[in-house]
Design an enzyme around this catalytic site. Structure first.
Site, PDB file in Angstrom:
ATOM      1  CE  LYS A   1      -4.305  -1.467   2.229  1.00  0.00           C
ATOM      2  NZ  LYS A   1      -5.241  -1.103   3.293  1.00  0.00           N
TER       3      LYS A   1
ATOM      4  CG  ASP B   1      -8.538   1.427   3.611  1.00  0.00           C
ATOM      5  OD1 ASP B   1      -9.342   0.609   3.146  1.00  0.00           O
ATOM      6  OD2 ASP B   1      -7.316   1.212   3.683  1.00  0.00           O
TER       7      ASP B   1
END
Ligand code: ATR
Length: 281
Positions: A71, A108
């Site tokens: 990520k 997210d």
């Protein structure tokens, strides 16, 4: 499921990736909406990350989700990184543009907030401080979402205090860092408690915390979803508090990617939850 020679392609890139629920989740939506497309697991070792990411347009992929451990590392290989992904310091969704450019974003934060709104509809950001436990990638997304929502104060506690201090420094305003040992006493007047640590996950110790000082209108959200009802949520439920489990965030964070790749904004509902949990075929 329809799968023609011109099927739209997406997937999840990680290492390992076999534990990921994303193929099941996106597979449900592809089937449900009758889309000519596929979403596949892509096991990519860190050493191959650059070539794998840069190959996406050449292979005709519309984009991918990115998971552990890529990520942060993937950012270097992208043409554009959204403002929220820059603030969080991590990308979990890549979209290949019409011009074959790679756009990275992080869903997210929006996934966290959509899940909170869906499962704790009475919670309002101005009800009071939020307590966030942990200072990893998930905590960064939660803090970004809470600041964007206008929460007046975030009390941030992490076992390694220095990581919390660094997180607070990069987000600046409204974050008060406290010692991990103060996690029970700092709950007074808090309207929201979010656990972003791995405590309570299967094969991990439980989170040791007393919830007595939380007001009765407080919401407790555990990002851990295995088990779905963690000891923390169980404990909060016994106190009569509103609880929000971690599966919803996983489902909601997937919505923007699916929409960008496959052209349909999918619904997060109970049927999807049951399917992802494996309780329906
Ligand atoms: P993620 O990206 O999902 O947030 P992470 O970056 O590995 O995952 O973060 C894990 C979090 O759980 C960290 O805040 C970690 O605390 P440290 O920064 O001190 O490592 C926290 N954590 C893990 N095990 C813990 C434990 N036994 N007690 C307290 N916190 C723990």
């Amino acid at each position: 499921m329809t799968l023609s020679g011109s099927a739209a392609l997406a997937g999840v890139m990680g290492c390992p990736v076999s534990h990921s629920l994303s193929p099941r989740l996106h597979g449900f939506w592809l089937q449900h909406y009758g889309i000519d497309g596929a979403y596949v697991p892509l096991a990519v070792a860190p050493v191959n990350l650059a070539s794998a990411v840069l190959s996406l347009p050449k292979l005709g992929f519309r984009g991918v989700n990115v998971t552990v451990p890529h990520k942060e590392g993937v950012i270097t290989f992208l043409d554009t990184v959204s403002e929220v992904a820059q603030r969080i310091g991590a990308v979990n969704t890549i979209v290949v543009g019409e011009d074959r450019q790679l756009l990275g974003t992080n869903t997210d934060a929006v996934g966290f907030m959509e899940n909170l709104k869906q499962n704790a509809p009475n919670w309002r950001s101005n009800f009071g401080p939020a307590v966030v436990l942990g200072a990893g990638g998930a905590a960064r997304a939660v803090v970004a979402a809470l600041l964007d929502a206008g929460v007046p104060e975030i009390r941030l506690l992490n076992r390694t205090r220095e990581k919390a201090e660094n997180l607070a420094k990069s987000f600046g305003r409204s974050i008060v860092v406290l010692d991990w040992d103060h996690r029970s006493i700092c709950l007074s007047e808090a309207a929201l408690l979010v656990n972003t640590t791995t405590l309570g996950m299967v094969n991990q110790p439980s989170l040791d915390i007393e919830l007595d000082t939380l007001p009765d209108y407080a919401v407790v959200n555990d990002l851990v979803y295995a088990p779905l009802v963690t000891p923390l949520l169980d404990h909060a439920g016994l106190h009569g508090l509103t609880t929000v489990d971690g599966l919803g965030m996983l489902l909601h964070q997937a919505v923007p990617g699916f929409e960008a790749w496959f052209g349909v904004r999918p619904q997060v509902n109970d049927e999807l939850r049951q399917f992802v949990l494996g309780t329906t075929a």
